[in-house]
Design a protein around this motif. Structure first.
Motif, PDB file in Angstrom:
ATOM      1  N   ALA A 115       0.965  -1.127   0.091  1.00 13.21           N
ATOM      2  CA  ALA A 115      -0.108   0.162  -0.089  1.00 13.21           C
ATOM      3  C   ALA A 115       1.026   1.262  -0.044  1.00 13.21           C
ATOM      4  N   ARG A 116       2.001   1.232   0.700  1.00 11.82           N
ATOM      5  CA  ARG A 116       2.837   2.396   0.662  1.00 11.82           C
ATOM      6  C   ARG A 116       3.349   2.692  -0.776  1.00 11.82           C
ATOM      7  N   ASP A 117       3.718   1.476  -1.335  1.00  7.69           N
ATOM      8  CA  ASP A 117       4.473   1.680  -2.509  1.00  7.69           C
ATOM      9  C   ASP A 117       3.365   2.174  -3.758  1.00  7.69           C
ATOM     10  N   VAL A 118       2.183   1.443  -3.491  1.00  6.86           N
ATOM     11  CA  VAL A 118       0.986   1.976  -4.267  1.00  6.86           C
ATOM     12  C   VAL A 118       0.867   3.655  -4.172  1.00  6.86           C
ATOM     13  N   ASP A 119       0.762   4.104  -2.953  1.00 10.92           N
ATOM     14  CA  ASP A 119       0.439   5.518  -2.636  1.00 10.92           C
ATOM     15  C   ASP A 119       1.556   6.356  -3.198  1.00 10.92           C
ATOM     16  N   LYS A 120       2.894   5.734  -3.236  1.00  9.85           N
ATOM     17  CA  LYS A 120       3.860   6.562  -3.787  1.00  9.85           C
ATOM     18  C   LYS A 120       3.753   6.759  -5.503  1.00  9.85           C
ATOM     19  N   LEU A 121       3.589   5.339  -6.011  1.00 11.14           N
ATOM     20  CA  LEU A 121       3.309   5.451  -7.269  1.00 11.14           C
ATOM     21  C   LEU A 121       2.140   6.291  -7.884  1.00 11.14           C
ATOM     22  N   LEU A 122       1.022   6.282  -7.141  1.00 16.30           N
ATOM     23  CA  LEU A 122      -0.124   7.164  -7.406  1.00 16.30           C
ATOM     24  C   LEU A 122       0.141   8.597  -7.267  1.00 16.30           C
ATOM     25  N   TRP A 123       1.232   9.025  -6.304  1.00 15.82           N
ATOM     26  CA  TRP A 123       1.541  10.538  -6.434  1.00 15.82           C
ATOM     27  C   TRP A 123       2.195  10.696  -7.550  1.00 15.82           C
ATOM     28  N   PHE A 124       3.303   9.636  -8.164  1.00 12.27           N
ATOM     29  CA  PHE A 124       4.167  10.000  -9.471  1.00 12.27           C
ATOM     30  C   PHE A 124       3.128  10.093 -10.384  1.00 12.27           C
ATOM     31  N   VAL A 125       2.088   9.390 -10.583  1.00  8.42           N
ATOM     32  CA  VAL A 125       1.222   9.436 -11.660  1.00  8.42           C
ATOM     33  C   VAL A 125       0.390  10.538 -11.648  1.00  8.42           C
ATOM     34  N   GLU A 126      -0.252  10.791 -10.436  1.00  6.72           N
ATOM     35  CA  GLU A 126      -1.168  12.186 -10.320  1.00  6.72           C
ATOM     36  C   GLU A 126      -0.088  13.511 -10.558  1.00  6.72           C
ATOM     37  N   ALA A 127       1.163  13.220 -10.462  1.00  2.74           N
ATOM     38  CA  ALA A 127       1.908  14.618 -10.660  1.00  2.74           C
ATOM     39  C   ALA A 127       1.695  15.045 -12.337  1.00  2.74           C
ATOM     40  N   HIS A 128       1.387  14.010 -12.996  1.00  2.00           N
ATOM     41  CA  HIS A 128       1.167  14.423 -14.652  1.00  2.00           C
ATOM     42  C   HIS A 128      -0.199  15.080 -14.775  1.00  2.00           C
ATOM     43  N   LEU A 129      -0.920  15.088 -13.731  1.00  2.60           N
ATOM     44  CA  LEU A 129      -2.262  15.786 -13.677  1.00  2.60           C
ATOM     45  C   LEU A 129      -2.286  17.212 -13.272  1.00  2.60           C
ATOM     46  N   GLY A 130      -1.510  17.557 -12.506  1.00  2.00           N
ATOM     47  CA  GLY A 130      -1.123  18.999 -11.951  1.00  2.00           C
ATOM     48  C   GLY A 130      -2.503  19.257 -11.495  1.00  2.00           C
ATOM     49  N   SER A 131      -3.111  20.275 -11.509  1.00  2.00           N
ATOM     50  CA  SER A 131      -4.274  20.800 -10.975  1.00  2.00           C
ATOM     51  C   SER A 131      -5.448  20.094 -10.975  1.00  2.00           C
TER      52      SER A 131
END
Length: 178
Positions: free
Chosen positions: A142-158
């Protein structure tokens, strides 16, 4: 269940195996969804997303292996064929026709969020069953998933705040598979 000298009570092990088997199906499905995005993404951020989606697939493969090994340690049988995964995954199906990078980012972030919620449910249940080994494993994933979600969502910006406000999370333990 296979015989084992594991001292966790059999009724507990069987319940944990069921939880882990469900997350094995999901992590295996996530692997294929990430590879689909990796193969098909197009746009100005192609190389960054191509590499990110490949990293996600690599992680999903590792998570599948860890989860499968744990459930076998407890006396379970790891099932991981494409046919079984397709039949039993809890994750939303990946849209097979998208190519636009934003659409891939939205689809991958949604499935990562869904997988994270399912993991947290598994953590809660394995904790209630007093299997700290399985809880710890799911916490790491789950910790890894949260980190990767953060990386992916960074491409969405606002766009993230707007998208998450409109996303309806499934009820705890409820599959959103259609």
């Amino acid at each position: 269940m296979h015989p084992t000298h594991n001292t966790i009570p059999e009724h507990t092990r069987s319940q944990v195996i069921e939880i882990l088997s469900a997350r094995l199906m999901d992590s295996s499905d996530l692997y294929f969804q990430a590879k689909t995005a990796h193969w098909n993404v197009k746009g100005p951020n192609f190389i960054a997303l191509h590499k990110l989606f490949d990293k996600l697939a690599e992680c999903a493969s590792e998570w599948s292996d860890l989860i499968a090994e744990r459930l076998v340690q407890l006396g379970g049988q790891a099932e991981g064929t494409v046919q079984v995964v397709t039949e039993r995954t809890s994750l939303e199906p990946y849209p097979p026709t998208i190519v636009d990078e934003h659409e891939h980012v939205h689809a991958i972030s949604a499935v990562l969020a869904q997988f994270g919620e399912l993991l947290r449910d598994g953590i809660e249940k394995t904790d209630e069953l007093e299997d700290m080994g399985s809880s710890d494993l799911l916490i790491d994933v789950a910790r890894d998933v949260d980190k990767l979600l953060w990386f992916v969502e960074a491409h969405l910006g606002s766009e993230v705040a707007h998208a998450s406000a409109h996303r309806r999370a499934p009820a705890r333990g409820q599959s959103t598979r259609r």
